[in-house]
Write an enzyme that holds these catalytic residues in place. Structure first.
Site, short mmCIF file in Angstrom:
data_model
loop_
_atom_site.label_atom_id
_atom_site.label_comp_id
_atom_site.label_asym_id
_atom_site.label_seq_id
_atom_site.Cartn_x
_atom_site.Cartn_y
_atom_site.Cartn_z
N ASP A 1 9.63 5.69 12.67
CA ASP A 1 10.24 4.67 13.51
C ASP A 1 11.63 4.26 13.03
O ASP A 1 12.61 4.34 13.77
CB ASP A 1 9.32 3.44 13.61
CG ASP A 1 8.77 3.01 12.27
OD1 ASP A 1 9.23 3.49 11.21
OD2 ASP A 1 7.85 2.17 12.27
N ASP B 1 1.32 5.31 1.64
CA ASP B 1 0.92 6.30 2.64
C ASP B 1 1.37 7.68 2.18
O ASP B 1 2.35 7.83 1.44
CB ASP B 1 1.54 5.98 4.00
CG ASP B 1 1.03 4.67 4.58
OD1 ASP B 1 -0.11 4.29 4.25
OD2 ASP B 1 1.77 4.03 5.35
N ASP C 1 0.85 -1.19 0.00
CA ASP C 1 0.00 0.00 0.00
C ASP C 1 0.89 1.24 0.00
O ASP C 1 2.12 1.14 0.05
CB ASP C 1 -0.95 0.01 1.21
CG ASP C 1 -0.21 -0.26 2.51
OD1 ASP C 1 0.95 0.18 2.66
OD2 ASP C 1 -0.79 -0.91 3.41
#
Length: 470
Positions: free
Chosen positions: A171, A97, A95
Site C-alpha cells: 500500500d 510479517d 508484530d
C-alpha cells in the site's frame, strides 16, 4: 543511517532520491497495478547490513525461526512491512510479517503450527506460543481477472508473483521495504527509504485506485501517520474525504478491528482528530459525529477519553474496548435519552435503556461491537444517572456495583469536559473513602448548603401488646 547505495555505484542523496522516484513512476506505469504480468523492469536499491540500523537482536526469535526455516528449505524469505518500517524509524514493532515465494500449502507443510486463513487472499498464520506470524506468498499484479465489486474493491486476490511484483502491490512506500535473511540487506523497489527520511506517507500508485481496491487503506494511512508522526502525502490525503463513504462497503467486523488499532493506542487522540478532519469518523460513527460536530464540550470529552486511554497504555495499565466504545457512543446515547425524556415523556430509566438499545443497534451496522464489549458499555451508561442519587442505601449499593470503577472514571471525564458538575464528581471521590453508610459526605441541598447524606429514621416505641406506644 548511512547513505544508501545501488549495486552499481554510490549516489548522492539528491541523485538517489530522484532515481528512486523515477523507478517508482516507471514501475507503477509498467505494472499499472491492474495490467498483465510483465518481465522484471525495476532494479532495486539494496542497503547492506553495515549501512542500516536493523539488527537480528531486534527481531523476535519466532520470526527468525520462520525466516531461516523457509530459507533452508530453498525458498526466498523476507521480513516486510510494518516491522521493517518501525525498526528503521526507531519505533518498537508491534508484530512482524514475512513474505516468501513459497505457496500457502508449501508453508503449511514446513510448520505443524500453521493455519491457512482468509478468503480474499490466503495467508498462513504460524503460531509460536502467544506470537502469531503472518506469512504471505508474493502477490502478483492486479489484472482484469481479479473479482471486484461495483465500487472497485477487490474481492479475490489469490494470484501469486515475484518479489518485485509483490513490492508494487504494497500500500505505502514505507511498507514496501524488505529485510533479506540471506545477507541481512534492506531491499527497496519503491522509494520507501527516501520517504522514511522525509517522514512522509505516500501511496504506491494512484491514490483513488488504491483506496478503491481496499478502503481500509484510508484508515491505515491515518494510523501510521499518527504513530510515526509522518505527514500524509498531499495526493494521498486529498483523495480521502471524497472516498470516505467507501468505508460503508467494508464488513462491520473488519472495521471493528481497525477501530481498535487506531483508537486503542498511545496516539489515539491525534488519530481521532485526523479521522474527523478527513470525514472518516462520520462514516464509522455517524450518530456520534452528528452530535459532536455541534458541541465543543462533547468533542473535548471524547478526546479526553482517548488521552486517558493513552495514559493508561503508557503506564502499562489495562484498557478495555468497552470503555472506548462507551466514550465514542456517549454523545449519541445522551442526546437520544434526553429526547425520550423531554419530548416523549419517558421515565429516566426507560429512556436510558431505550436510548442505549437504539444507538447500539444502529451502530453495529457500521462497526461491529461484540456483546462482550457492548454490554459493559451499556452498564457504564446506565450508571451515570444513578450518580445523582446520593442519599440513603442507594449510594452504598452503587459503590458496590461491579462496574462502579469504570462508571466513576467515566463520570470524571464528563466533569472534566463540563458535562457533569465537578461537585458531583468530587462527592463520589470522597464517598469511596467512607466505610459506613453514615460516613458518606453531606449532600448539598438546592440552596448549596450541605445536608446529611443520610437521615436516621426515629423508631417508634411499641408497647408489650405490639401496638405503638402513646
Amino acid at each position: 543511517m548511512r547513505q544508501p547505495f545501488t549495486r552499481e555505484k554510490r549516489a548522492s542523496p539528491l541523485e538517489w532520491g530522484a532515481s528512486a522516484l523515477r523507478r517508482l513512476a516507471d514501475g507503477v506505469a509498467s505494472f499499472g497495478l491492474f495490467g498483465s504480468r510483465v518481465a522484471t523492469i525495476v532494479d532495486p536499491v539494496r542497503i547492506p547490513r553495515a549501512e542500516h540500523s536493523i539488527s537480528r537482536s531486534q527481531i523476535s526469535s519466532a520470526t527468525l525461526k520462520v525466516l531461516y526455516t523457509l530459507k533452508d528449505a530453498g525458498y526466498e524469505a523476507y521480513m516486510v512491512g510494518g516491522g521493517v518500517r518501525d525498526l528503521l524509524a526507531g519505533v518498537p514493532p508491534k508484530d512482524f510479517d514475512i513474505a516468501t515465494d513459497a505457496k500457502p500449502e508449501q508453508i503449511r507443510a514446513l510448520f505443524r503450527n500453521c493455519r491457512l486463513v482468509g478468503r480474499r487472499f490466503l495467508i498462513a498464520h504460524v503460531r509460536f506460543g502467544s506470537e502469531v506470524l503472518e506469512v504471505t506468498t508474493f502477490r502478483g499484479p492486479i489484472s482484469d481477472s481479479h473479482e471486484r465489486d461495483d465500487s472497485g474493491r477487490i474481492l479475490s486476490d489469490n494470484v501469486y508473483g515475484t518479489l518485485e511484483e509483490d513490492a508494487f502491490r504494497r500500500d505505502f512506500t514505507v511498507n514496501g521495504l524488505y529485510y533479506d535473511i540471506r545477507d541481512f540487506a534492506i531491499v527497496d523497489y519503491v522509494g520507501g527509504l527516501e520517504d522514511l527520511k522525509r517522514r512522509q506517507l505516500r501511496l504506491i500508485g494512484d491514490p483513488e485506485l488504491r483506496y478503491r481496491e481496499d478502503p481500509v487503506r484510508m484508515l491505515r494511512a491515518v494510523r501510521i501517520a499518527s504513530k510515526l508522526g509522518f505527514e500524509i502525502e498531499a495526493s494521498a490525503r486529498k483523495a480521502i474525504p471524497q472516498l470516505a463513504p467507501l468505508l460503508g462497503e467494508v464488513p462491520a467486523a473488519r472495521l471493528f478491528e481497525e477501530v481498535l488499532k487506531i483508537l486503542l493506542a498511545i496516539d489515539a487522540a491525534a488519530s481521532f482528530r485526523t479521522l474527523c478532519e478527513l470525514g472518516l469518523f462520520r462514516e464509522m460513527f455517524p450518530q456520534s459525529e452528528a452530535v459532536i460536530s455541534e458541541s465543543p464540550q462533547l468533542l473535548q470529552f471524547v478526546e479526553s477519553a482517548l488521552s486517558n486511554t493513552a495514559d493508561r497504555l503508557a503506564r502499562g495499565a489495562t484498557v478495555s474496548p468497552s470503555f472506548l466504545y462507551a466514550a465514542l457512543l456517549w454523545p449519541a446515547v445522551e442526546r437520544r435519552a434526553s429526547t425520550l425524556q423531554d419530548k416523549q415523556g419517558h421515565p429516566p430509566a426507560v429512556a436510558w435503556t431505550q436510548a442505549a438499545e437504539e444507538v447500539v443497534a444502529r451502530q453495529i451496522s457500521r462497526v461491529a461491537i461484540p456483546k462482550r464489549f457492548s454490554v459493559p458499555a451499556r452498564e457504564i451508561w446506565m450508571l451515570q444517572p444513578r450518580f445523582e442519587q446520593r442519599r440513603g442505601a442507594r449510594a452504598k449499593r452503587l459503590l458496590g456495583h461491579p462496574r462502579f470503577r469504570a462508571a466513576y472514571d467515566f463520570l470524571l471525564l464528563r466533569a472534566e469536559a463540563g458535562l457533569a458538575p465537578q461537585e458531583l464528581a468530587q462527592w463520589w471521590t470522597d464517598a469511596q473513602e467512607s466505610v459506613e453508610l453514615s460516613d458518606l459526605p453531606p449532600v448539598p441541598d438546592e440552596d448549596g448548603d450541605a445536608a446529611p447524606a443520610t437521615r436516621k429514621r426515629r423508631r417508634r416505641r411499641r408497647s408489650r401488646s405490639g401496638k405503638p406506644a402513646g
